[in-house]
Scaffold this motif. Structure first.
Motif, PDB file in Angstrom:
ATOM      1  N   ASN A   1     -15.880  48.307  90.828  1.00 41.77           N
ATOM      2  CA  ASN A   1     -16.926  47.567  91.529  1.00 41.77           C
ATOM      3  C   ASN A   1     -17.318  46.301  90.777  1.00 41.77           C
ATOM      4  O   ASN A   1     -17.515  45.235  91.384  1.00 41.77           O
ATOM      5  CB  ASN A   1     -18.153  48.444  91.750  1.00 41.77           C
ATOM      6  N   ALA A   2     -17.418  46.392  89.458  1.00 42.69           N
ATOM      7  CA  ALA A   2     -17.770  45.222  88.663  1.00 42.69           C
ATOM      8  C   ALA A   2     -16.723  44.124  88.797  1.00 42.69           C
ATOM      9  O   ALA A   2     -17.056  42.938  88.898  1.00 42.69           O
ATOM     10  CB  ALA A   2     -17.942  45.622  87.199  1.00 42.69           C
ATOM     11  N   LEU A   3     -15.451  44.509  88.832  1.00 43.99           N
ATOM     12  CA  LEU A   3     -14.383  43.519  88.930  1.00 43.99           C
ATOM     13  C   LEU A   3     -14.253  42.944  90.337  1.00 43.99           C
ATOM     14  O   LEU A   3     -13.931  41.765  90.513  1.00 43.99           O
ATOM     15  CB  LEU A   3     -13.060  44.133  88.484  1.00 43.99           C
TER      16      LEU A   3
ATOM     17  N   ARG B   1      -8.366  37.995  82.704  1.00 44.86           N
ATOM     18  CA  ARG B   1      -8.220  39.035  81.685  1.00 44.86           C
ATOM     19  C   ARG B   1      -9.519  39.814  81.611  1.00 44.86           C
ATOM     20  O   ARG B   1     -10.603  39.245  81.698  1.00 44.86           O
ATOM     21  CB  ARG B   1      -7.943  38.363  80.337  1.00 44.86           C
ATOM     22  N   VAL B   2      -9.434  41.113  81.464  1.00 49.99           N
ATOM     23  CA  VAL B   2     -10.631  41.939  81.358  1.00 49.99           C
ATOM     24  C   VAL B   2     -10.645  42.629  80.002  1.00 49.99           C
ATOM     25  O   VAL B   2      -9.594  43.056  79.493  1.00 49.99           O
ATOM     26  CB  VAL B   2     -10.706  42.972  82.507  1.00 49.99           C
ATOM     27  N   VAL B   3     -11.838  42.697  79.407  1.00 49.24           N
ATOM     28  CA  VAL B   3     -12.012  43.287  78.079  1.00 49.24           C
ATOM     29  C   VAL B   3     -13.151  44.292  78.149  1.00 49.24           C
ATOM     30  O   VAL B   3     -14.148  44.071  78.847  1.00 49.24           O
ATOM     31  CB  VAL B   3     -12.358  42.204  77.031  1.00 49.24           C
ATOM     32  N   THR B   4     -13.007  45.383  77.423  1.00 52.75           N
ATOM     33  CA  THR B   4     -14.112  46.347  77.375  1.00 52.75           C
ATOM     34  C   THR B   4     -14.073  47.128  76.077  1.00 52.75           C
ATOM     35  O   THR B   4     -13.114  47.041  75.302  1.00 52.75           O
ATOM     36  CB  THR B   4     -14.051  47.313  78.571  1.00 52.75           C
TER      37      THR B   4
ATOM     38  N   LEU C   1      -5.672  46.123  90.194  1.00 52.24           N
ATOM     39  CA  LEU C   1      -5.916  44.744  90.613  1.00 52.24           C
ATOM     40  C   LEU C   1      -4.932  43.742  90.008  1.00 52.24           C
ATOM     41  O   LEU C   1      -5.002  42.550  90.316  1.00 52.24           O
ATOM     42  CB  LEU C   1      -7.343  44.345  90.236  1.00 52.24           C
ATOM     43  N   GLY C   2      -4.039  44.222  89.149  1.00 50.69           N
ATOM     44  CA  GLY C   2      -3.048  43.333  88.561  1.00 50.69           C
ATOM     45  C   GLY C   2      -3.603  42.390  87.518  1.00 50.69           C
ATOM     46  O   GLY C   2      -3.117  41.256  87.376  1.00 50.69           O
ATOM     47  N   VAL C   3      -4.592  42.852  86.762  1.00 48.38           N
ATOM     48  CA  VAL C   3      -5.242  42.022  85.742  1.00 48.38           C
ATOM     49  C   VAL C   3      -4.958  42.615  84.363  1.00 48.38           C
ATOM     50  O   VAL C   3      -5.140  43.827  84.167  1.00 48.38           O
ATOM     51  CB  VAL C   3      -6.773  41.962  85.983  1.00 48.38           C
ATOM     52  N   PRO C   4      -4.536  41.825  83.389  1.00 49.30           N
ATOM     53  CA  PRO C   4      -4.337  42.346  82.024  1.00 49.30           C
ATOM     54  C   PRO C   4      -5.659  42.855  81.444  1.00 49.30           C
ATOM     55  O   PRO C   4      -6.719  42.281  81.706  1.00 49.30           O
ATOM     56  CB  PRO C   4      -3.833  41.125  81.246  1.00 49.30           C
ATOM     57  N   ALA C   5      -5.592  43.914  80.653  1.00 50.22           N
ATOM     58  CA  ALA C   5      -6.796  44.517  80.092  1.00 50.22           C
ATOM     59  C   ALA C   5      -6.640  44.775  78.603  1.00 50.22           C
ATOM     60  O   ALA C   5      -5.545  45.104  78.128  1.00 50.22           O
ATOM     61  CB  ALA C   5      -7.121  45.821  80.810  1.00 50.22           C
ATOM     62  N   VAL C   6      -7.756  44.621  77.868  1.00 52.24           N
ATOM     63  CA  VAL C   6      -7.824  44.963  76.451  1.00 52.24           C
ATOM     64  C   VAL C   6      -8.969  45.952  76.284  1.00 52.24           C
ATOM     65  O   VAL C   6     -10.094  45.684  76.728  1.00 52.24           O
ATOM     66  CB  VAL C   6      -8.081  43.724  75.576  1.00 52.24           C
ATOM     67  N   VAL C   7      -8.700  47.085  75.676  1.00 48.64           N
ATOM     68  CA  VAL C   7      -9.705  48.136  75.525  1.00 48.64           C
ATOM     69  C   VAL C   7      -9.913  48.447  74.046  1.00 48.64           C
ATOM     70  O   VAL C   7      -8.977  48.868  73.354  1.00 48.64           O
ATOM     71  CB  VAL C   7      -9.283  49.421  76.272  1.00 48.64           C
ATOM     72  N   TYR C   8     -11.132  48.232  73.565  1.00 48.49           N
ATOM     73  CA  TYR C   8     -11.511  48.594  72.204  1.00 48.49           C
ATOM     74  C   TYR C   8     -12.103  49.999  72.206  1.00 48.49           C
ATOM     75  O   TYR C   8     -12.930  50.317  73.068  1.00 48.49           O
ATOM     76  CB  TYR C   8     -12.542  47.613  71.653  1.00 48.49           C
TER      77      TYR C   8
ATOM     78  N   ARG D   1     -16.530  42.060  72.315  1.00 49.92           N
ATOM     79  CA  ARG D   1     -17.221  40.892  72.866  1.00 49.92           C
ATOM     80  C   ARG D   1     -16.684  39.574  72.299  1.00 49.92           C
ATOM     81  O   ARG D   1     -16.890  38.511  72.887  1.00 49.92           O
ATOM     82  CB  ARG D   1     -18.720  41.001  72.603  1.00 49.92           C
ATOM     83  N   ALA D   2     -15.999  39.652  71.156  1.00 54.50           N
ATOM     84  CA  ALA D   2     -15.424  38.438  70.566  1.00 54.50           C
ATOM     85  C   ALA D   2     -14.110  38.044  71.235  1.00 54.50           C
ATOM     86  O   ALA D   2     -13.621  36.936  71.027  1.00 54.50           O
ATOM     87  CB  ALA D   2     -15.209  38.653  69.065  1.00 54.50           C
ATOM     88  N   GLU D   3     -13.547  38.935  72.029  1.00 51.06           N
ATOM     89  CA  GLU D   3     -12.303  38.651  72.748  1.00 51.06           C
ATOM     90  C   GLU D   3     -12.585  37.758  73.958  1.00 51.06           C
ATOM     91  O   GLU D   3     -13.624  37.873  74.606  1.00 51.06           O
ATOM     92  CB  GLU D   3     -11.666  39.955  73.238  1.00 51.06           C
ATOM     93  N   ALA D   4     -11.629  36.905  74.285  1.00 51.04           N
ATOM     94  CA  ALA D   4     -11.739  36.084  75.497  1.00 51.04           C
ATOM     95  C   ALA D   4     -11.433  36.935  76.718  1.00 51.04           C
ATOM     96  O   ALA D   4     -10.534  37.771  76.690  1.00 51.04           O
ATOM     97  CB  ALA D   4     -10.755  34.922  75.417  1.00 51.04           C
ATOM     98  N   GLY D   5     -12.189  36.751  77.783  1.00 50.85           N
ATOM     99  CA  GLY D   5     -11.967  37.490  79.018  1.00 50.85           C
ATOM    100  C   GLY D   5     -13.269  37.999  79.605  1.00 50.85           C
ATOM    101  O   GLY D   5     -14.344  37.840  79.019  1.00 50.85           O
ATOM    102  N   ARG D   6     -13.190  38.608  80.759  1.00 53.81           N
ATOM    103  CA  ARG D   6     -14.371  39.180  81.427  1.00 53.81           C
ATOM    104  C   ARG D   6     -14.709  40.496  80.751  1.00 53.81           C
ATOM    105  O   ARG D   6     -13.935  41.453  80.820  1.00 53.81           O
ATOM    106  CB  ARG D   6     -14.078  39.380  82.916  1.00 53.81           C
TER     107      ARG D   6
END
Length: 292
Positions: free
Chosen positions: A56-58, A66-69, A86-93, A128-133
């Protein structure tokens, strides 16, 4: 403060998410001579309710590049799954102590997995220091509205339910429930060692708490989000605490009674109900995840 989500936002989220999420089953039962309803959200895609809020957020705005969380596990898996849809690259910490089963499943989605710090808060600071949503696990109006669709389904199928009972970490799932529950009581359940929601409602403001519980990977928020806190306080949510021993016993009972194998956090509402602490004649307990 960011604007607070509303019941109308939950309705919008339900329509938006319908093509992408499962409408999970509801089970009516009697245990120890008492009736209850179980919402089997552990059968959701990605193994927990977290997919709803992430999607929903996306989908609420223009898709990011790019999405980060950051996550203790389930939210990261939800965001990674949503990003894949959605076909968006993601980075998960994730914290260093994330359960290997959750880390493995996040990695399997194709998302980039980064281990950092010992707590969710430390992982989130690095993310939060990563670039992206950046999609917050619970302090985001779109996430809260998406999580509210769990309770919207309960109310639609079981209008006679008089309380909705949910495990609470940062408060996103419970706040969503408060938006969708109508005049029903919303009950938050936390381990005694992970009491961010309980402590905030008791103090009248969000406060930092120490984390130590068998359910910490899912409920280990050190502080409730501002958005969930405002929603839950306005709704008069009822906070309850359970011990780790009660959670483990409830996990075992869910298997014995229903052959439901769930993670510790998902058993917390049942633990409170077994202990006789849950108000209401016919409560619905949300079984929120199965990613042990």
């Amino acid at each position: 403060m960011t604007h607070l989500p509303t019941a109308a936002d939950v309705e919008t989220a339900a329509a938006r998410l319908a093509p992408h999420v499962r409408r999970t089953p509801i089970l009516r039962a009697d245990v120890d001579g008492r009736p209850l309803v179980l919402k089997l959200e552990h059968l959701q895609r990605s193994g927990s309710f977290k997919l709803r809020g992430a999607l929903n957020a996306l989908l609420a705005g223009e898709l990011p590049d790019r999405v980060v969380t950051a996550s203790g596990g389930n939210h990261g898996l939800g965001v990674a799954t949503a990003a894949g849809v959605l076909g968006v690259p993601a980075v998960v910490y994730v914290p260093n102590g994330v359960p290997e089963s959750k880390a493995r499943r996040i990695d399997a989605t194709g998302a980039k997995l980064v281990r950092h710090g010992d707590t969710y808060a430390e992982a989130a600071a690095a993310a939060r220091a990563e670039a992206g949503r950046y999609v917050h696990a619970y302090d985001d109006p779109g996430v809260v509205a998406g999580q509210g669709t769990v309770t919207a389904e309960i109310v639609d199928e079981c209008p006679d339910v008089d309380a909705v009972v949910l495990a609470a970490g940062g408060g996103g799932l419970a706040a969503g429930a408060a938006l969708a529950a109508g005049d029903r009581t919303v009950v938050t359940v936390e381990p005694t060692g992970c009491r961010a929601v309980h402590a905030a409602l008791e103090a009248g403001t969000p406060v930092d708490v120490e984390i130590d519980s068998v359910a910490a990977s899912a409920l280990g928020a050190t502080r409730i989000g501002d958005v969930p806190f405002a929603v839950l306080r306005a709704a008069g949510a009822v906070p309850l605490l359970v011990t780790d021993a009660e959670i483990v016993s409830a996990q075992e009972r869910l298997w014995e009674e229903f052959r439901l194998r769930v993670e510790p956090a998902a058993a917390a509402p049942f633990a409170a109900w077994l202990a006789g602490r849950v108000p209401g004649e016919l409560p619905c307990l949300v079984v929120c995840g199965a990613n042990s």
